[in-house]
Design a protein around this motif. Structure first.
Motif, short mmCIF file in Angstrom:
data_model
loop_
_atom_site.label_atom_id
_atom_site.label_comp_id
_atom_site.label_asym_id
_atom_site.label_seq_id
_atom_site.Cartn_x
_atom_site.Cartn_y
_atom_site.Cartn_z
N GLN A 151 -45.86 -31.95 49.20
CA GLN A 151 -44.46 -31.55 49.31
C GLN A 151 -43.98 -30.92 48.02
N LYS A 152 -44.41 -31.48 46.90
CA LYS A 152 -44.01 -30.96 45.59
C LYS A 152 -44.51 -29.53 45.41
N GLU A 153 -45.77 -29.28 45.77
CA GLU A 153 -46.33 -27.94 45.65
C GLU A 153 -45.63 -26.97 46.59
N ALA A 159 -42.58 -27.17 47.66
CA ALA A 159 -41.25 -26.92 47.11
C ALA A 159 -41.33 -25.82 46.05
N LYS A 160 -42.31 -25.92 45.17
CA LYS A 160 -42.48 -24.93 44.11
C LYS A 160 -42.77 -23.55 44.70
N ARG A 161 -43.69 -23.49 45.66
CA ARG A 161 -44.09 -22.22 46.26
C ARG A 161 -42.97 -21.56 47.07
N SER A 162 -42.13 -22.38 47.70
CA SER A 162 -41.12 -21.86 48.62
C SER A 162 -39.76 -21.62 47.98
N GLY A 163 -39.58 -22.12 46.76
CA GLY A 163 -38.28 -21.99 46.11
C GLY A 163 -37.27 -23.02 46.59
N SER A 221 -36.12 -27.20 46.80
CA SER A 221 -36.26 -28.40 45.98
C SER A 221 -37.13 -29.40 46.74
N LEU A 222 -37.72 -30.33 46.01
CA LEU A 222 -38.51 -31.38 46.64
C LEU A 222 -37.63 -32.18 47.59
N GLY A 264 -43.91 -20.42 51.81
CA GLY A 264 -44.57 -21.29 50.84
C GLY A 264 -46.00 -21.63 51.24
#
Length: 86
Positions: free
Chosen positions: A39-41, A43-47, A49-50, A74
């Motif tokens: 989920q963290k990755e 969130a980063k890829r999709s813009g 937040s977690l 993402g």
């Protein structure tokens, strides 16, 4: 453990439009698991937040086409909207 297909049969309070959005989310979450993306990755890829990703996957918020599109992006995927006869 109940599968989505089993659970889906007992749903009655969800509108057909919301069901389509939830079905799309289920497919995307399944793809995330298969790709072993956290989920963290995502969130980063999709813009996103977690907290957004977590809330979305727990269905604490109803997914929108915009959010589903971000989620798909993402994962290196895209959404396609199709119009069919009723």
């Amino acid at each position: 453990m109940t599968t989505w297909q089993e659970f889906e049969k007992i749903l009655t309070a969800i509108s057909p439009v919301d069901k389509v959005l939830i079905d799309a989310l289920v497919q995307l979450v399944s793809k995330r698991w298969n790709l072993k993306v956290s989920q963290k990755e995502l969130a980063k890829r999709s813009g996103m937040s977690l907290a957004q990703v977590t809330s979305l996957e727990l269905l604490e918020t109803m997914p929108t086409l915009k959010i589903l599109s971000q989620y798909a992006d993402g994962l290196g995927m895209k959404l396609e909207l199709t119009v069919v006869p009723a």
